[in-house]
Design an enzyme around this catalytic site. Structure first.
Site, PDB file in Angstrom:
ATOM      1  N   HIS A   1       6.780  -3.219  -1.154  1.00  0.00           N
ATOM      2  CA  HIS A   1       5.927  -2.665  -2.202  1.00  0.00           C
ATOM      3  C   HIS A   1       6.280  -3.333  -3.529  1.00  0.00           C
ATOM      4  CE1 HIS A   1       5.556   0.632   0.797  1.00  0.00           C
ATOM      5  NE2 HIS A   1       4.312   0.598   0.382  1.00  0.00           N
TER       6      HIS A   1
ATOM      7  N   LYS B   1      -2.745   8.073   8.570  1.00  0.00           N
ATOM      8  CA  LYS B   1      -2.111   9.141   7.779  1.00  0.00           C
ATOM      9  C   LYS B   1      -3.015  10.379   7.695  1.00  0.00           C
ATOM     10  CE  LYS B   1       1.875   7.745   6.978  1.00  0.00           C
ATOM     11  NZ  LYS B   1       3.001   8.596   7.358  1.00  0.00           N
TER      12      LYS B   1
ATOM     13  N   SER C   1       0.615   9.875   2.602  1.00  0.00           N
ATOM     14  CA  SER C   1       0.667   8.882   1.531  1.00  0.00           C
ATOM     15  C   SER C   1      -0.550   9.094   0.632  1.00  0.00           C
ATOM     16  CB  SER C   1       0.610   7.496   2.149  1.00  0.00           C
ATOM     17  OG  SER C   1       0.228   6.541   1.180  1.00  0.00           O
ATOM     18  N   SER C   2      -0.413   8.705  -0.640  1.00  0.00           N
ATOM     19  CA  SER C   2      -1.541   8.909  -1.557  1.00  0.00           C
ATOM     20  C   SER C   2      -2.724   7.989  -1.237  1.00  0.00           C
ATOM     21  CB  SER C   2      -1.091   8.713  -3.001  1.00  0.00           C
ATOM     22  OG  SER C   2      -0.589   7.412  -3.181  1.00  0.00           O
ATOM     23  N   CYS C   3      -2.536   7.014  -0.336  1.00  0.00           N
ATOM     24  CA  CYS C   3      -3.664   6.126   0.004  1.00  0.00           C
ATOM     25  C   CYS C   3      -4.685   6.813   0.918  1.00  0.00           C
ATOM     26  CB  CYS C   3      -3.184   4.824   0.608  1.00  0.00           C
ATOM     27  SG  CYS C   3      -2.484   5.029   2.238  1.00  0.00           S
TER      28      CYS C   3
ATOM     29  N   TYR D   1      -3.952   2.107   7.643  1.00  0.00           N
ATOM     30  CA  TYR D   1      -2.803   2.999   7.416  1.00  0.00           C
ATOM     31  C   TYR D   1      -3.309   4.375   6.970  1.00  0.00           C
ATOM     32  CZ  TYR D   1       1.643   4.514   5.308  1.00  0.00           C
ATOM     33  OH  TYR D   1       2.795   5.192   4.976  1.00  0.00           O
TER      34      TYR D   1
HETATM   35  O1  GFB Z   1       3.121  -1.569  -4.019  1.00  0.00           O
HETATM   36  P1  GFB Z   1       1.910  -2.240  -3.498  1.00  0.00           P
HETATM   37  O2  GFB Z   1       2.134  -3.326  -2.493  1.00  0.00           O
HETATM   38  O3  GFB Z   1       0.972  -1.174  -2.857  1.00  0.00           O
HETATM   39  O4  GFB Z   1       1.108  -2.905  -4.721  1.00  0.00           O
HETATM   40  P2  GFB Z   1      -0.374  -0.363  -3.166  1.00  0.00           P
HETATM   41  C1  GFB Z   1       0.821  -2.210  -5.892  1.00  0.00           C
HETATM   42  C2  GFB Z   1       0.174  -3.129  -6.903  1.00  0.00           C
HETATM   43  O5  GFB Z   1       1.163  -4.060  -7.376  1.00  0.00           O
HETATM   44  C3  GFB Z   1      -0.983  -3.979  -6.370  1.00  0.00           C
HETATM   45  C4  GFB Z   1       0.644  -5.369  -7.353  1.00  0.00           C
HETATM   46  O6  GFB Z   1      -1.979  -4.054  -7.351  1.00  0.00           O
HETATM   47  C5  GFB Z   1      -0.330  -5.341  -6.161  1.00  0.00           C
HETATM   48  O7  GFB Z   1      -1.251  -6.437  -6.226  1.00  0.00           O
HETATM   49  N1  GFB Z   1       1.728  -6.357  -7.232  1.00  0.00           N
HETATM   50  C6  GFB Z   1       2.076  -7.244  -8.203  1.00  0.00           C
HETATM   51  C7  GFB Z   1       2.542  -6.552  -6.177  1.00  0.00           C
HETATM   52  N2  GFB Z   1       3.055  -8.055  -7.765  1.00  0.00           N
HETATM   53  C8  GFB Z   1       3.366  -7.627  -6.514  1.00  0.00           C
HETATM   54  C9  GFB Z   1       4.333  -8.092  -5.554  1.00  0.00           C
HETATM   55  O8  GFB Z   1       5.076  -9.047  -5.761  1.00  0.00           O
HETATM   56  N3  GFB Z   1       4.365  -7.392  -4.375  1.00  0.00           N
HETATM   57  C10 GFB Z   1       3.559  -6.332  -4.119  1.00  0.00           C
HETATM   58  N4  GFB Z   1       3.660  -5.688  -2.928  1.00  0.00           N
HETATM   59  N5  GFB Z   1       2.612  -5.908  -4.999  1.00  0.00           N
HETATM   60  C11 GFB Z   1       0.190   0.432  -0.785  1.00  0.00           C
HETATM   61  C12 GFB Z   1      -0.606   0.620   0.463  1.00  0.00           C
HETATM   62  O9  GFB Z   1      -0.748   0.117  -1.736  1.00  0.00           O
HETATM   63  O10 GFB Z   1       0.841   1.591  -1.231  1.00  0.00           O
HETATM   64  C13 GFB Z   1       0.038   1.495   1.441  1.00  0.00           C
HETATM   65  O11 GFB Z   1      -0.921  -0.654   0.963  1.00  0.00           O
HETATM   66  C14 GFB Z   1       0.772   2.666   0.863  1.00  0.00           C
HETATM   67  O12 GFB Z   1      -0.919   1.930   2.318  1.00  0.00           O
HETATM   68  C15 GFB Z   1       1.578   2.295  -0.332  1.00  0.00           C
HETATM   69  O13 GFB Z   1      -0.128   3.694   0.500  1.00  0.00           O
HETATM   70  C16 GFB Z   1       2.244   3.466  -1.012  1.00  0.00           C
HETATM   71  O14 GFB Z   1      -0.077   0.786  -4.058  1.00  0.00           O
HETATM   72  O15 GFB Z   1      -1.490  -1.234  -3.621  1.00  0.00           O
END
Ligand code: GFB
Length: 315
Positions: A184, A145, A112-114, A141
């Site tokens: 996500h 990874k 994953s890119s994280c 995570y």
């Molecule tokens: O997709 P996401 O949960 O993952 O969130 P990450 C991306 C961005 O979208 C963050 C915003 O800045 C969130 O605060 N966001 C806005 C939301 N509204 C929402 C919502 O309703 N739900 C969610 N989930 N986000 C994950 C990692 O990071 O990405 C994992 O936690 C993994 O480890 C994955 O790498 C691909 O991109 O922040």
């Protein structure tokens, strides 16, 4: 260089019920691979080395796509750190070890890119791995990874195994998880805008400030890329998989709004975390290898929304 995978090869897709695994299975079947060996979570606990060894002995896979794991969005990552680190570390270790013990010809591991440092220079090159501190919302995570990458490299070096790693950017597409607590951002926004539209509400709450930037790859593109890498990639170093383009969460929300509920109004809940400010992958090595994505974001979001509508629980 191209190493053709025969259509009668035994192929194990670990995690075939997930977003990525199911897309890989669809792609393999579409390309004529007949001998897929699959196991559900109920049939095989991938965290259990003895069970995994037994399963490899019985099913003798030649090729393995290691895409199983506990995954989730920013909230799930920060509230369930033990599950994210334990499940993923165990699954990577058992499958890599069994693949070595049972003479698997090639294994593709998906990270994953994280994995990259929070402050890595953008776009992020593969060499940035382990050059700085991780993003705290997903470091558990990310550590698991990174361990997966190192497992593949160590088994290559010590035992000569042909194990490769690919690091995809944020993914989305049909069969994604639309549960708001663990999803996500893409499925979360599709669902939030849809439900607001159905209820006749204007306001849609977006977590964080809207400023973070993300890159999104459609899962069918990723599946195509995984099959491509299985035949074309041989390096010890992992390879980034993405589009090379990103946008802010605010821009993403505007795009989903246009597709799903044009009358909506965005409200930002800054009590929720932003996470990494930016994680745009440098995909020049992937492009040099001859692979490029085909779904543009708008088109991908539209097909994902259509899938969501087709699979809504009528109750
Ligand atoms: O997709 P996401 O949960 O993952 O969130 P990450 C991306 C961005 O979208 C963050 C915003 O800045 C969130 O605060 N966001 C806005 C939301 N509204 C929402 C919502 O309703 N739900 C969610 N989930 N986000 C994950 C990692 O990071 O990405 C994992 O936690 C993994 O480890 C994955 O790498 C691909 O991109 O922040």
């Amino acid at each position: 260089m191209k190493q053709k995978i025969p259509h009668d090869a035994q192929i194990f897709v670990a995690g075939h019920r997930g977003l990525v695994g199911s897309a890989i299975v669809d792609r393999l079947r579409a390309e004529g691979y007949r001998n897929l060996v699959l196991a559900t979570r109920q049939q095989l606990d991938l965290r259990d080395q003895a069970a995994v060894n037994y399963w490899f002995r019985a099913n003798r896979p030649d090729y393995v796509y290691l895409v199983a794991g506990t995954v989730g969005g920013i909230l799930a990552n920060s509230t369930r750190p033990a599950e994210f680190i334990y499940d993923n570390m165990m699954i990577h270790a058992t499958v890599v070890h069994a693949a070595y013990s049972h003479g698997v010809k090639k294994l593709l591991y998906l990270g994953s890119s994280c994995i990259y440092p929070r402050e890595a220079p953008q776009p992020i090159r593969e060499e940035s791995l382990l050059t700085g501190r991780l993003e705290p919302t997903n470091e558990w995570y990310a550590i698991a990874k990174i361990a997966g990458i190192k497992l593949c490299q160590s088994y290559r070096r010590q035992y000569g195994c042909n194990f490769i790693s690919a690091m995809p950017t944020n993914l989305y597409g049909p069969r994604d998880n639309f549960d708001l607590a663990s999803s996500h951002v893409v499925p979360a926004l599709i669902r939030k805008f849809h439900e607001a539209g159905v209820k006749g509400e204007e306001e849609v709450v977006i977590w964080g400030s809207g400023a973070p930037r993300r890159e999104f790859l459609h899962v069918e593109d990723l599946a195509h890329c995984c099959l491509y890498l299985m035949e074309h990639y041989e390096d010890d170093l992992h390879i980034n998989v993405g589009t090379g383009e990103d946008l802010s969460i605010r821009e993403l929300a505007e795009l989903v709004k246009k597709i799903v509920h044009p009358g909506a109004r965005l409200v930002f809940d800054t009590s929720k975390p932003d996470g990494t400010p930016r994680k745009l992958l440098d995909v020049s090595r992937l492009h040099a290898l001859g692979w490029k994505h085909s779904f543009e974001l708008r088109q991908g979001l539209e097909t994902t929304y259509r899938w969501y509508l087709d699979h809504l629980d009528p109750g």
